[in-house]
Design a protein around this motif. Structure first.
Motif, PDB file in Angstrom:
ATOM      1  N   GLU A  74       0.816  -1.226   0.000  1.00 35.10           N
ATOM      2  CA  GLU A  74       0.000   0.000   0.000  1.00 35.10           C
ATOM      3  C   GLU A  74       0.847   1.273   0.000  1.00 35.10           C
ATOM      4  O   GLU A  74       0.424   2.302  -0.527  1.00 35.10           O
ATOM      5  CB  GLU A  74      -0.913  -0.046   1.243  1.00 35.10           C
ATOM      6  N   THR A 130      -3.497  -9.893 -10.543  1.00 38.32           N
ATOM      7  CA  THR A 130      -2.784 -11.116 -10.142  1.00 38.32           C
ATOM      8  C   THR A 130      -3.121 -11.580  -8.731  1.00 38.32           C
ATOM      9  O   THR A 130      -2.591 -12.598  -8.292  1.00 38.32           O
ATOM     10  CB  THR A 130      -1.254 -10.918 -10.250  1.00 38.32           C
ATOM     11  N   THR A 131      -3.956 -10.827  -7.995  1.00 38.87           N
ATOM     12  CA  THR A 131      -4.426 -11.352  -6.701  1.00 38.87           C
ATOM     13  C   THR A 131      -5.909 -11.679  -6.844  1.00 38.87           C
ATOM     14  O   THR A 131      -6.586 -11.173  -7.747  1.00 38.87           O
ATOM     15  CB  THR A 131      -4.273 -10.334  -5.543  1.00 38.87           C
ATOM     16  N   THR A 173       0.741 -18.697  -6.980  1.00 41.79           N
ATOM     17  CA  THR A 173       1.857 -18.256  -6.120  1.00 41.79           C
ATOM     18  C   THR A 173       1.406 -17.353  -4.973  1.00 41.79           C
ATOM     19  O   THR A 173       2.223 -16.886  -4.182  1.00 41.79           O
ATOM     20  CB  THR A 173       2.895 -17.481  -6.960  1.00 41.79           C
TER      21      THR A 173
HETATM   22  P1  NAD Z   1      -1.658  -5.809  -3.195  1.00 41.04           P
HETATM   23  O1  NAD Z   1      -1.779  -5.240  -4.556  1.00 41.04           O
HETATM   24  O2  NAD Z   1      -0.785  -5.075  -2.241  1.00 41.04           O
HETATM   25  O3  NAD Z   1      -1.161  -7.317  -3.312  1.00 41.04           O
HETATM   26  C1  NAD Z   1      -0.915  -8.046  -2.144  1.00 41.04           C
HETATM   27  C2  NAD Z   1       0.482  -8.678  -2.154  1.00 41.04           C
HETATM   28  O4  NAD Z   1       0.488  -9.783  -3.035  1.00 41.04           O
HETATM   29  C3  NAD Z   1       1.592  -7.747  -2.652  1.00 41.04           C
HETATM   30  O5  NAD Z   1       2.705  -7.922  -1.812  1.00 41.04           O
HETATM   31  C4  NAD Z   1       1.909  -8.271  -4.047  1.00 41.04           C
HETATM   32  O6  NAD Z   1       3.264  -8.077  -4.403  1.00 41.04           O
HETATM   33  C5  NAD Z   1       1.602  -9.737  -3.912  1.00 41.04           C
HETATM   34  N1  NAD Z   1       1.176 -10.408  -5.136  1.00 41.04           N
HETATM   35  C6  NAD Z   1       0.377  -9.929  -6.112  1.00 41.04           C
HETATM   36  N2  NAD Z   1       0.127 -10.892  -7.004  1.00 41.04           N
HETATM   37  C7  NAD Z   1       0.771 -12.001  -6.605  1.00 41.04           C
HETATM   38  C8  NAD Z   1       0.871 -13.322  -7.100  1.00 41.04           C
HETATM   39  N3  NAD Z   1       0.182 -13.709  -8.182  1.00 41.04           N
HETATM   40  N4  NAD Z   1       1.642 -14.209  -6.428  1.00 41.04           N
HETATM   41  C9  NAD Z   1       2.287 -13.844  -5.303  1.00 41.04           C
HETATM   42  N5  NAD Z   1       2.218 -12.621  -4.774  1.00 41.04           N
HETATM   43  C10 NAD Z   1       1.467 -11.697  -5.411  1.00 41.04           C
HETATM   44  O7  NAD Z   1      -3.083  -5.946  -2.474  1.00 41.04           O
HETATM   45  P2  NAD Z   1      -4.524  -6.438  -2.936  1.00 41.04           P
HETATM   46  O8  NAD Z   1      -5.080  -7.126  -1.754  1.00 41.04           O
HETATM   47  O9  NAD Z   1      -4.514  -7.119  -4.235  1.00 41.04           O
HETATM   48  O10 NAD Z   1      -5.305  -5.052  -3.152  1.00 41.04           O
HETATM   49  C11 NAD Z   1      -5.503  -4.138  -2.114  1.00 41.04           C
HETATM   50  C12 NAD Z   1      -5.737  -2.756  -2.707  1.00 41.04           C
HETATM   51  O11 NAD Z   1      -6.888  -2.794  -3.547  1.00 41.04           O
HETATM   52  C13 NAD Z   1      -5.971  -1.679  -1.677  1.00 41.04           C
HETATM   53  O12 NAD Z   1      -5.149  -0.566  -1.980  1.00 41.04           O
HETATM   54  C14 NAD Z   1      -7.439  -1.304  -1.861  1.00 41.04           C
HETATM   55  O13 NAD Z   1      -7.710   0.049  -1.561  1.00 41.04           O
HETATM   56  C15 NAD Z   1      -7.643  -1.595  -3.314  1.00 41.04           C
HETATM   57  N6  NAD Z   1      -9.038  -1.870  -3.710  1.00 41.04           N
HETATM   58  C16 NAD Z   1      -9.565  -1.160  -4.740  1.00 41.04           C
HETATM   59  C17 NAD Z   1     -10.853  -1.406  -5.171  1.00 41.04           C
HETATM   60  C18 NAD Z   1     -11.395  -0.668  -6.356  1.00 41.04           C
HETATM   61  O14 NAD Z   1     -12.581  -0.781  -6.674  1.00 41.04           O
HETATM   62  N7  NAD Z   1     -10.582   0.072  -7.079  1.00 41.04           N
HETATM   63  C19 NAD Z   1     -11.643  -2.349  -4.523  1.00 41.04           C
HETATM   64  C20 NAD Z   1     -11.093  -3.077  -3.463  1.00 41.04           C
HETATM   65  C21 NAD Z   1      -9.789  -2.819  -3.057  1.00 41.04           C
END
Ligand code: NAD
Ligand code: ZN
Length: 362
Positions: A74, A130-131, A173
């Motif tokens: 973040e 990717t998440t 992953t």
């Molecule tokens: P993130 O993007 O920080 O990812 C989480 C962790 O997973 C990171 O350390 C990343 O490097 C790692 N990662 C990503 N893909 C991976 C993979 N395939 N394999 C291994 N590791 C991987 O967090 P998140 O949970 O994806 O997203 C949270 C963010 O989304 C917050 O900033 C939140 O405000 C935002 N969000 C936005 C909306 C919207 O409508 N725009 C809705 C919900 C949340």
């Protein structure tokens, strides 16, 4: 490969879902006519895992790829990082026609979407989430944002991507805590709009946790369909419908904030928020105890928290009062009527909110 269409007045796009479908990406991009020069924004962890793979597929199909990687987490969702990316893009973007590729989780999607919205007053971008959270939630709907020192997501724009490309192969992953975190949002979709999805999760969440690719694809597809359906009816949150996506989020966000954002992952806070919202719904006579129990049991089965400790009630209530969901001092809760149906309720009594917090505080 499954396709969900997000139909909007001006900016309709496809959400493409499948397992190990990277080879399909170049053709999809070519059909969109975005140009040849991709600027891929990613974080350093995702960069190590997937940038080479995605870049190779694009380069061998005639695209050029420039990778810009920021630190994971973040803390990269700031104005400073966004401006630095914009400067780097502007230096690169001479005599080219670029488009942006957001490759990563929600942080990268929000940040790269913001950069795409602002650079030259808008350049095209595609989301490659990717998440799990990003695939079923943040990559869909065009909400882009950065955080300010006074609060999260306070600067941003509605700016729709040209494509969302969700390859569940990326989820292999992801650590288990992130998978559970994302599943909380899937449970939310079931609760607000889709009893069938809820039942599917009751039956298959264990398979999901062991990354059964058929179950992963099915859940990502169903959740994408639900989110797309809500967004197409209320693109800019003006009709009130998009508000139902906040089920579990009024107290969830407050918990996250009161916990200083490092105590809980978003989905963990939302799980507790949903438990509390269901409690309030029961106490108001809107939801049967048996239905609330099914919600609580499913969250527990997934391994999401049942209780929390170490955060004072006053801090949670203070955070709740500062939330943007508060309008003119009145709270607004999304409460459940049934599994698959919710209602927005204003002005829930403070004593009832306190009771709900106490119930889940250990
Ligand atoms: P993130 O993007 O920080 O990812 C989480 C962790 O997973 C990171 O350390 C990343 O490097 C790692 N990662 C990503 N893909 C991976 C993979 N395939 N394999 C291994 N590791 C991987 O967090 P998140 O949970 O994806 O997203 C949270 C963010 O989304 C917050 O900033 C939140 O405000 C935002 N969000 C936005 C909306 C919207 O409508 N725009 C809705 C919900 C949340
Ligand atoms: Zn959420």
């Amino acid at each position: 490969m499954k396709v969900v269409h997000l139909k909007l007045k001006d900016n309709s796009y496809k959400i493409v879902i499948g397992n190990k479908i990277l080879s399909k990406l170049p053709r999809l991009l070519k059909t969109l006519g975005l140009g040849k020069d991709a600027v891929m924004i990613t974080d350093r962890s995702v960069e190590k895992l997937y940038t080479r793979k995605v870049a190779d597929v694009l380069q061998s199909n005639g695209f050029s790829v420039k990778v810009l990687a920021v630190p994971p987490g973040e803390k990269s969702k700031t104005g400073k990082t966004a401006l630095s990316l914009i400067e780097q893009i502007a230096r690169f973007d001479v005599g080219r026609r670029i488009f942006i590729v957001a490759l990563g989780g929600g942080v990268i999607g929000d940040l790269a979407g913001f950069v795409a919205a602002v650079y030259k007053r808008g350049v095209p971008y595609v989301q490659i989430p990717t998440t799990l959270l990003a695939q079923i939630d943040s990559a869909i709907g065009g909400k882009t944002a950065i955080d300010l020192s006074v609060g999260k997501n306070l600067a941003g724009a509605f700016y729709q991507p040209k494509l969302v490309f969700s390859d569940v192969g990326f989820l292999a992953t992801l650590d288990q805590r992130q998978i559970k975190n994302g599943l909380a949002e899937a449970v939310k979709y079931g609760m607000i709009l889709d009893q069938k999805l809820f039942v599917y999760l009751e039956k298959n969440s264990e398979k999901f946790l062991s990354r059964d690719e058929r179950v992963l694809t099915k859940v990502v597809e169903e959740c994408s369909r639900i989110k797309a359906g809500v967004v197409c009816k209320d693109e800019k949150e003006t009709e009130g419908l998009r508000m139902i996506l906040n089920f579990g989020h009024t107290l969830g966000h407050a918990l996250e904030n009161a916990g200083g954002y490092d105590r809980f992952h978003h989905g963990e806070a939302v799980a507790l928020g949903m438990r509390m919202a269901a409690y309030i719904s029961c106490r108001k006579g809107m939801l049967k105890a048996g239905e609330a129990k099914r919600l609580n049991d499913l969250l527990t089965l997934i391994g999401l928290p049942e209780t929390f400790k170490g955060v004072a009630q006053k801090k949670i209530l203070d955070a709740m009062h500062h939330d943007k969901k508060f309008v003119a001092g009145k709270n607004r809760f999304v409460l459940a009527r049934n599994i698959g149906s919710v209602q927005v309720v204003s002005d829930v009594a403070l004593s009832l909110i306190q009771e709900a917090i106490q119930k889940y505080q250990s």
